[in-house]
Design an enzyme around this catalytic site. Structure first.
Site, mmCIF file in Angstrom:
data_model
loop_
_atom_site.group_PDB
_atom_site.id
_atom_site.type_symbol
_atom_site.label_atom_id
_atom_site.label_comp_id
_atom_site.label_asym_id
_atom_site.label_seq_id
_atom_site.Cartn_x
_atom_site.Cartn_y
_atom_site.Cartn_z
ATOM 1 N N LYS A 1 9.254 -30.649 3.025
ATOM 2 C CA LYS A 1 8.040 -30.043 3.591
ATOM 3 C C LYS A 1 7.520 -30.878 4.759
ATOM 4 O O LYS A 1 7.940 -32.031 4.935
ATOM 5 C CB LYS A 1 6.974 -29.922 2.498
ATOM 6 C CG LYS A 1 6.511 -31.261 1.928
ATOM 7 C CD LYS A 1 5.602 -31.079 0.722
ATOM 8 C CE LYS A 1 5.226 -32.429 0.115
ATOM 9 N NZ LYS A 1 4.460 -32.258 -1.145
ATOM 10 N N ARG B 1 -4.506 -28.376 -9.448
ATOM 11 C CA ARG B 1 -4.330 -27.801 -8.111
ATOM 12 C C ARG B 1 -3.937 -26.328 -8.238
ATOM 13 O O ARG B 1 -4.762 -25.451 -8.132
ATOM 14 C CB ARG B 1 -3.295 -28.623 -7.337
ATOM 15 C CG ARG B 1 -3.240 -28.322 -5.859
ATOM 16 C CD ARG B 1 -2.471 -29.373 -5.067
ATOM 17 N NE ARG B 1 -1.059 -29.491 -5.428
ATOM 18 C CZ ARG B 1 -0.202 -30.324 -4.836
ATOM 19 N NH1 ARG B 1 -0.619 -31.119 -3.875
ATOM 20 N NH2 ARG B 1 1.054 -30.385 -5.214
ATOM 21 N N HIS C 1 3.407 -30.773 -11.791
ATOM 22 C CA HIS C 1 3.295 -31.845 -10.798
ATOM 23 C C HIS C 1 2.367 -32.930 -11.337
ATOM 24 O O HIS C 1 1.294 -32.632 -11.851
ATOM 25 C CB HIS C 1 2.741 -31.273 -9.489
ATOM 26 C CG HIS C 1 2.806 -32.215 -8.320
ATOM 27 N ND1 HIS C 1 3.973 -32.839 -7.922
ATOM 28 C CD2 HIS C 1 1.861 -32.640 -7.447
ATOM 29 C CE1 HIS C 1 3.724 -33.607 -6.865
ATOM 30 N NE2 HIS C 1 2.453 -33.498 -6.563
ATOM 31 N N ARG D 1 12.011 -33.430 -8.076
ATOM 32 C CA ARG D 1 11.651 -33.068 -6.694
ATOM 33 C C ARG D 1 11.358 -34.371 -5.954
ATOM 34 O O ARG D 1 10.301 -34.965 -6.089
ATOM 35 C CB ARG D 1 10.421 -32.141 -6.685
ATOM 36 C CG ARG D 1 10.656 -30.826 -7.417
ATOM 37 C CD ARG D 1 9.446 -29.899 -7.315
ATOM 38 N NE ARG D 1 8.199 -30.547 -7.666
ATOM 39 C CZ ARG D 1 7.759 -30.721 -8.925
ATOM 40 N NH1 ARG D 1 8.462 -30.252 -9.951
ATOM 41 N NH2 ARG D 1 6.618 -31.335 -9.142
ATOM 42 N N TYR E 1 -10.364 -47.875 28.002
ATOM 43 C CA TYR E 1 -11.630 -47.136 27.896
ATOM 44 C C TYR E 1 -12.704 -47.958 27.211
ATOM 45 O O TYR E 1 -12.459 -48.585 26.171
ATOM 46 C CB TYR E 1 -11.429 -45.857 27.073
ATOM 47 C CG TYR E 1 -10.659 -44.768 27.775
ATOM 48 C CD1 TYR E 1 -11.125 -44.216 28.967
ATOM 49 C CD2 TYR E 1 -9.480 -44.269 27.235
ATOM 50 C CE1 TYR E 1 -10.417 -43.196 29.605
ATOM 51 C CE2 TYR E 1 -8.774 -43.255 27.851
ATOM 52 C CZ TYR E 1 -9.255 -42.726 29.041
ATOM 53 O OH TYR E 1 -8.556 -41.733 29.654
ATOM 54 N N CYS F 1 -5.262 -45.013 24.153
ATOM 55 C CA CYS F 1 -5.510 -43.789 24.924
ATOM 56 C C CYS F 1 -4.663 -42.656 24.350
ATOM 57 O O CYS F 1 -3.867 -42.854 23.446
ATOM 58 C CB CYS F 1 -5.141 -44.003 26.394
ATOM 59 S SG CYS F 1 -5.828 -45.502 27.115
ATOM 60 N N MET F 2 -4.827 -41.453 24.889
ATOM 61 C CA MET F 2 -4.081 -40.312 24.370
ATOM 62 C C MET F 2 -2.569 -40.499 24.539
ATOM 63 O O MET F 2 -1.796 -40.142 23.653
ATOM 64 C CB MET F 2 -4.527 -39.017 25.059
ATOM 65 C CG MET F 2 -3.891 -37.775 24.448
ATOM 66 S SD MET F 2 -4.291 -36.252 25.285
ATOM 67 C CE MET F 2 -5.991 -36.024 24.814
ATOM 68 N N ASP F 3 -2.161 -41.078 25.671
ATOM 69 C CA ASP F 3 -0.731 -41.117 25.990
ATOM 70 C C ASP F 3 -0.188 -42.517 26.219
ATOM 71 O O ASP F 3 1.008 -42.692 26.405
ATOM 72 C CB ASP F 3 -0.480 -40.302 27.267
ATOM 73 C CG ASP F 3 -1.289 -39.038 27.278
ATOM 74 O OD1 ASP F 3 -1.046 -38.192 26.406
ATOM 75 O OD2 ASP F 3 -2.206 -38.914 28.116
HETATM 76 C C1 LIG Z 1 5.130 -33.010 -2.107
HETATM 77 C C2 LIG Z 1 5.526 -32.621 -3.450
HETATM 78 C C3 LIG Z 1 6.574 -33.294 -4.098
HETATM 79 C C4 LIG Z 1 7.237 -34.531 -3.541
HETATM 80 O O1 LIG Z 1 6.391 -35.634 -3.711
HETATM 81 P P1 LIG Z 1 6.895 -37.109 -3.312
HETATM 82 O O2 LIG Z 1 5.822 -37.984 -3.806
HETATM 83 O O3 LIG Z 1 6.977 -37.108 -1.820
HETATM 84 O O4 LIG Z 1 8.208 -37.300 -3.935
HETATM 85 C C5 LIG Z 1 6.993 -32.812 -5.329
HETATM 86 N N1 LIG Z 1 6.394 -31.741 -5.893
HETATM 87 C C6 LIG Z 1 5.372 -31.090 -5.302
HETATM 88 C C7 LIG Z 1 4.765 -29.916 -5.986
HETATM 89 C C8 LIG Z 1 4.895 -31.498 -4.069
HETATM 90 O O5 LIG Z 1 3.874 -30.870 -3.505
#
Ligand SMILES: *Cc1c(COP(=O)(O)O)cnc(C)c1O
Length: 368
Positions: free
Chosen positions: A38, A136, A166, A219, A265, A311-313
Site C-alpha cells: 500500500k 477500526r 489486525h 501480512r 528564509y 525551502c520547498m526545493d
Molecule cells: C498496513 C497494514 C499491514 C502491514 O503493517 P506493517 O506494520 O507495515 O507490517 C497489515 N495489515 C493491515 C490491515 C494493514 O493496514
C-alpha cells in the site's frame, strides 16, 4: 524518463527479496506471505515491489484501496491482490472480474455486492474482517458474523477465501493485548461452519515477535522494506532486515560566507565565523520536512547539519571545509561507517519511520 536533477531515491529490490526469503525461512512452512505494498509500496514503488515480492515467493500482495489494486493490475501484476480497507460496493463487479479480493465488514454491504456479481464470470473473493480490538473496521461479535455467513451461504457467486484481523499493539513490549486479540479472533473464526482457507492476523511486528500467531498467512509490510516497526521490535529481530531505500543528491552550489551572515528564509541561521555553506537541490516538496532543520546529511563519509529554514526545493548545509559542487550527498543511507536511517529522521520529527517512508515526495525519482 530523463532526470537532470541529481536528487534521487535508489530502491534495492534485492534487499526486499532477501528480507522476504529470510522471512520465509523463519516462518512455519505452511505460512504464506502477503506482501503489503500500500501507499506506493511504502514509498518504494508499488508495482516494482509487488513484482519483486512475487518473484521471491510472496503468495499474494495487499493494498489499502481499490485504486491501488487497479494500479497494480495496470502495471502488469497478475498475482492475487487483497484490498485491506473497505471498498465501495460499486467496485465489487470490477474486483470479481480482475481477481481482486475484498475485505468485508458488514452483511448489508455483502448482500448488495452479491447482487452486483451474481451474473459475473468470476466469483467475488472475500476476506471477512474481524475487529478483535483495533477498533477500526471489522465485525465485532458472533451475531454480526452469523449475518455475514448467512449472506455467503445464500449467494451463488461469493467465494469465502479468508478471515483476518489486525493487531493494535504488536510493536510494544507488553504482549498481553496482542494475545487477547489473537484469542478473541480465534474464538470468532471458530464460528465459521467451514474454516476459510486463509486465516491471517499478523502485521510485521506480530510476525517478527510472535511466530506462533502466523496461521495461514502473514501480512508483512514495513519489515519487507528493511525497517523495524518500532524501536522495541528493532531490538528483538529474529533475522537481519536489509534496508532497501537510499535518498541521495549532490552539492549544487558551494560558497564561503563571512561571520554574521544570515542563511535562508527568515534569516534564522547566522554564521558565527567564516563558514563554508553548501546548497542541496532538495526541499520539503521532496519530503524533506521543515522539521528536519538540524538533521545531519553525509558528505565525504562525514556528518554535517542542515542549517537555516528548509525551502520547498532546496536547503543549505554547513560544511566543515570546501567541497566541490557535484559532491555526492546522502540524506538517507550509508557512506563508509556512517549511516542515516528513516528511524533517525522519525525520531527527530516525533513520528514513526512509516510516515517518513510514505512522505518522500513523488518528485523524487525512484531508481531500481
Ligand atoms: C498496513 C497494514 C499491514 C502491514 O503493517 P506493517 O506494520 O507495515 O507490517 C497489515 N495489515 C493491515 C490491515 C494493514 O493496514
Amino acid at each position: 524518463m530523463e532526470n537532470y536533477r541529481p536528487t534521487k531515491a535508489n530502491v534495492n529490490l534485492q534487499a526486499i527479496q532477501e528480507n522476504l526469503k529470510n522471512l520465509q525461512h523463519y516462518l512455519p512452512r505452511q505460512t504464506a506471505v502477503i506482501a503489503v505494498v500500500k501507499a506506493d509500496g511504502y514509498g518504494h514503488g508499488e508495482v516494482e515491489v509487488a513484482q519483486a515480492a512475487i518473484e521471491a515467493g510472496a503468495r499474494m500482495v495487499s493494498v489499502a484501496t481499490p485504486d491501488e489494486a487497479l494500479h497494480l493490475r495496470d502495471g502488469g501484476i497478475t498475482a492475487d491482490i487483497l484490498v485491506m480497507g473497505l471498498s465501495p460496493v460499486g467496485f465489487a463487479a470490477k474486483a470479481a472480474s480482475l481477481g481482486i479480493h475484498l475485505a468485508v465488514s458488514d452483511a448489508g454491504w455483502l448482500r448488495e455486492a452479491a447482487d452486483y456479481v451474481k451474473e459475473a464470470d468470476h466469483p467475488l473473493n472475500i476476506h471477512v474482517k474481524i475487529d478483535s480490538g483495533m477498533g477500526r473496521i471489522g465485525l465485532r461479535d458472533e451475531n454480526a458474523l452469523e449475518d455475514i455467513i448467512e449472506v455467503i451461504e445464500g449467494s451463488t457467486n461469493i467465494s469465502l477465501v479468508g478471515a483476518f484481523t489486525h493487531f493494535a499493539c504488536a510493536d510494544e513490549e507488553d504482549p498481553s493485548k496482542t494475545e487477547e486479540q489473537f484469542n478473541r479472533f480465534m474464538e470468532l473464526v471458530a464460528e465459521f461452519p467451514q474454516r476459510p482457507p486463509l486465516i491471517h492476523a499478523s502485521n510485521s511486528a506480530a510476525t517478527l515477535l510472535y511466530p506462533q500467531y502466523a496461521l495461514d498467512a502473514v501480512r508483512f509490510g514495513i519489515g519487507l522494506y528493511g525497517i523495524a516497526p518500532s524501536t522495541y521490535v528493532g531490538t528483538k529481530l529474529p533475522f537481519e532486515l536489509k534496508k532497501a531505500f537510499t535518498l541521495e543528491t549532490e552539492l549544487a552550489y558551494v560558497k564561503k560566507v563571512g561571520k554574521g551572515e544570515r542563511i535562508s528564509y527568515g534569516g534564522t541561521y547566522e554564521t558565527t565565523q567564516d563558514e563554508w555553506i553548501g546548497t542541496l537541490p532538495i526541499g520539503y516538496a521532496d519530503g524533506l520536512n521543515r522539521g528536519l532543520r538540524g538533521q545531519d546529511v553525509l558528505i565525504g563519509g562525514e556528518r554535517m547539519p542542515i542549517v537555516g529554514t528548509i525551502c520547498m526545493d532546496q536547503c543549505m548545509v554547513k560544511l566543515p571545509h570546501e567541497f566541490a559542487a557535484g559532491e555526492r550527498v546522502t540524506l538517507i543511507g550509508r557512506q563508509g561507517d556512517e549511516e542515516i536511517t528513516m528511524e533517525e529522521w522519525a525520531d527527530r520529527l516525533g513520528t514513526i519511520p512509516y510516515e517518513v517512508a510514505v512522505t518522500i515526495g513523488k518528485r523524487v525519482p525512484r531508481i531500481y
